[in-house]
Design a protein around this motif. Sequence first.
Motif, PDB file in Angstrom:
ATOM      1  N   ILE A 126       0.841  -1.205   0.000  1.00 53.95           N
ATOM      2  CA  ILE A 126       0.000   0.000   0.000  1.00 53.95           C
ATOM      3  C   ILE A 126       0.873   1.251   0.000  1.00 53.95           C
ATOM      4  CG2 ILE A 126      -1.723   1.271   1.343  1.00 53.95           C
ATOM      5  CD1 ILE A 126      -2.718  -1.551   2.295  1.00 53.95           C
ATOM      6  N   LYS A 127       1.927   1.206   0.808  1.00 54.01           N
ATOM      7  CA  LYS A 127       2.860   2.339   0.879  1.00 54.01           C
ATOM      8  C   LYS A 127       3.469   2.634  -0.503  1.00 54.01           C
ATOM      9  CE  LYS A 127       6.284   3.708   4.291  1.00 54.01           C
ATOM     10  NZ  LYS A 127       7.169   3.191   5.329  1.00 54.01           N
ATOM     11  N   LYS A 128       3.863   1.580  -1.209  1.00 51.38           N
ATOM     12  CA  LYS A 128       4.474   1.733  -2.534  1.00 51.38           C
ATOM     13  C   LYS A 128       3.493   2.366  -3.522  1.00 51.38           C
ATOM     14  CE  LYS A 128       6.976  -0.988  -5.987  1.00 51.38           C
ATOM     15  NZ  LYS A 128       7.497  -2.327  -6.287  1.00 51.38           N
ATOM     16  N   VAL A 129       2.262   1.903  -3.524  1.00 47.41           N
ATOM     17  CA  VAL A 129       1.245   2.442  -4.434  1.00 47.41           C
ATOM     18  C   VAL A 129       0.954   3.899  -4.102  1.00 47.41           C
ATOM     19  CG1 VAL A 129      -1.188   2.284  -5.090  1.00 47.41           C
ATOM     20  CG2 VAL A 129       0.206   0.223  -4.967  1.00 47.41           C
ATOM     21  N   MET A 130       0.850   4.216  -2.821  1.00 50.07           N
ATOM     22  CA  MET A 130       0.568   5.607  -2.440  1.00 50.07           C
ATOM     23  C   MET A 130       1.714   6.531  -2.844  1.00 50.07           C
ATOM     24  SD  MET A 130      -1.404   5.124   1.176  1.00 50.07           S
ATOM     25  CE  MET A 130      -1.783   6.852   1.342  1.00 50.07           C
ATOM     26  N   ARG A 131       2.956   6.071  -2.675  1.00 52.23           N
ATOM     27  CA  ARG A 131       4.096   6.890  -3.100  1.00 52.23           C
ATOM     28  C   ARG A 131       4.090   7.088  -4.614  1.00 52.23           C
ATOM     29  NH1 ARG A 131       8.500   4.282   0.902  1.00 52.23           N
ATOM     30  NH2 ARG A 131       8.216   5.749   2.601  1.00 52.23           N
ATOM     31  N   ARG A 132       3.768   6.033  -5.346  1.00 56.12           N
ATOM     32  CA  ARG A 132       3.721   6.115  -6.806  1.00 56.12           C
ATOM     33  C   ARG A 132       2.645   7.112  -7.254  1.00 56.12           C
ATOM     34  NH1 ARG A 132       3.783   0.423  -9.490  1.00 56.12           N
ATOM     35  NH2 ARG A 132       5.939   0.480  -8.808  1.00 56.12           N
ATOM     36  N   GLN A 133       1.489   7.050  -6.619  1.00 56.93           N
ATOM     37  CA  GLN A 133       0.407   7.980  -6.964  1.00 56.93           C
ATOM     38  C   GLN A 133       0.792   9.416  -6.614  1.00 56.93           C
ATOM     39  OE1 GLN A 133      -1.293   6.415  -9.100  1.00 56.93           O
ATOM     40  NE2 GLN A 133      -3.351   6.554  -8.246  1.00 56.93           N
ATOM     41  N   ALA A 134       1.400   9.593  -5.438  1.00 51.79           N
ATOM     42  CA  ALA A 134       1.805  10.946  -5.029  1.00 51.79           C
ATOM     43  C   ALA A 134       2.842  11.512  -6.006  1.00 51.79           C
ATOM     44  CB  ALA A 134       2.363  10.918  -3.609  1.00 51.79           C
ATOM     45  N   ALA A 135       3.772  10.687  -6.473  1.00 49.05           N
ATOM     46  CA  ALA A 135       4.801  11.139  -7.419  1.00 49.05           C
ATOM     47  C   ALA A 135       4.186  11.564  -8.747  1.00 49.05           C
ATOM     48  CB  ALA A 135       5.826  10.028  -7.643  1.00 49.05           C
ATOM     49  N   ARG A 136       3.056  10.989  -9.095  1.00 48.31           N
ATOM     50  CA  ARG A 136       2.378  11.325 -10.365  1.00 48.31           C
ATOM     51  C   ARG A 136       1.463  12.522 -10.206  1.00 48.31           C
ATOM     52  NH1 ARG A 136      -0.735   6.265 -11.944  1.00 48.31           N
ATOM     53  NH2 ARG A 136      -1.344   7.581 -13.686  1.00 48.31           N
ATOM     54  N   ASN A 137       1.338  13.051  -8.976  1.00 49.52           N
ATOM     55  CA  ASN A 137       0.421  14.167  -8.677  1.00 49.52           C
ATOM     56  C   ASN A 137      -1.015  13.836  -9.066  1.00 49.52           C
ATOM     57  OD1 ASN A 137       2.298  15.947  -7.515  1.00 49.52           O
ATOM     58  ND2 ASN A 137       3.026  16.526  -9.566  1.00 49.52           N
ATOM     59  N   VAL A 138      -1.392  12.602  -8.817  1.00 45.44           N
ATOM     60  CA  VAL A 138      -2.743  12.146  -9.114  1.00 45.44           C
ATOM     61  C   VAL A 138      -3.516  12.059  -7.797  1.00 45.44           C
ATOM     62  CG1 VAL A 138      -4.116  10.204  -9.993  1.00 45.44           C
ATOM     63  CG2 VAL A 138      -1.979  10.843 -11.117  1.00 45.44           C
ATOM     64  N   VAL A 139      -4.744  12.578  -7.814  1.00 46.37           N
ATOM     65  CA  VAL A 139      -5.578  12.477  -6.620  1.00 46.37           C
ATOM     66  C   VAL A 139      -5.915  11.001  -6.402  1.00 46.37           C
ATOM     67  CG1 VAL A 139      -7.792  13.099  -5.590  1.00 46.37           C
ATOM     68  CG2 VAL A 139      -6.545  14.771  -6.966  1.00 46.37           C
ATOM     69  N   HIS A 140      -5.747  10.550  -5.189  1.00 52.72           N
ATOM     70  CA  HIS A 140      -6.042   9.142  -4.898  1.00 52.72           C
ATOM     71  C   HIS A 140      -6.714   9.027  -3.539  1.00 52.72           C
ATOM     72  CE1 HIS A 140      -1.999  10.040  -3.431  1.00 52.72           C
ATOM     73  NE2 HIS A 140      -2.206   9.141  -2.490  1.00 52.72           N
ATOM     74  N   ARG A 141      -7.504   7.983  -3.408  1.00 54.41           N
ATOM     75  CA  ARG A 141      -8.233   7.731  -2.167  1.00 54.41           C
ATOM     76  C   ARG A 141      -8.138   6.254  -1.829  1.00 54.41           C
ATOM     77  NH1 ARG A 141     -10.713  11.469  -5.066  1.00 54.41           N
ATOM     78  NH2 ARG A 141     -11.503  13.336  -4.069  1.00 54.41           N
ATOM     79  N   GLY A 142      -8.298   5.964  -0.576  1.00 49.05           N
ATOM     80  CA  GLY A 142      -8.320   4.576  -0.135  1.00 49.05           C
ATOM     81  C   GLY A 142      -9.619   4.297   0.587  1.00 49.05           C
ATOM     82  N   LEU A 143      -9.989   3.051   0.646  1.00 50.61           N
ATOM     83  CA  LEU A 143     -11.226   2.672   1.304  1.00 50.61           C
ATOM     84  C   LEU A 143     -11.008   1.341   2.018  1.00 50.61           C
ATOM     85  CD1 LEU A 143     -14.344   3.039   1.684  1.00 50.61           C
ATOM     86  CD2 LEU A 143     -14.605   1.730  -0.424  1.00 50.61           C
ATOM     87  N   ALA A 144     -11.395   1.298   3.259  1.00 48.38           N
ATOM     88  CA  ALA A 144     -11.339   0.048   4.020  1.00 48.38           C
ATOM     89  C   ALA A 144     -12.768  -0.336   4.371  1.00 48.38           C
ATOM     90  CB  ALA A 144     -10.517   0.230   5.289  1.00 48.38           C
TER      91      ALA A 144
END
Length: 180
Positions: A126-144
């Motif tokens: 999850i950490k890797k995906v969030m870092r990748r999304q942040a580096a792309r400046n793409v808005v992202h959300r998570g849901l549990a």
Amino acid sequence: TPAVFPPKTKWSLKEQETWGGPSGWAENYTGKTRENYPTAQARKKEVEKVLRKQASQGQFLVLPEAEARRRYGRRLAIASLSSVDKGLDDEGEMEVRVVHDGTNGVDTNRYIKVRDGGTSPMGPDIKKVMRRQAARNVVHRGLAVDVESAHRIIAVRPIDWPLQSCQLEPGGLVYINKRG
């Protein structure tokens, strides 16, 4: 479901590596009766409320102990219960999560061999995906999502019901799991 999940290659218990179906152990299984853990004994009223609710929803067959022993004989395994405090409900009463221990002492889980395993993302994934999304400046959300009693949607074969039993006190009612 091999078309969906990869085959499992490691098991926690040595017995699970070689188990492959019916066995002498399974044929000669004799159930045991275990005492409840102190947490369930201390919250007996709250645990009973949960068990009765689950019974009213068709998750348990409830029998007097003598009838359960007559019906299921030596296969009846009465496992220990534990409870975890969840907090106060709207009426100010303690709510508990009931934990049914099908492993310690009764050995009903010991020879179950899960043949394929689902993969779930772990913290580093999850950490890797969030870092990748942040580096792309793409808005992202998570849901549990936590679905209450999701494991209870799985029906248990009637022949296996006596392997998943519990009770509040010796000699009292036996709650026999009919669903996961």
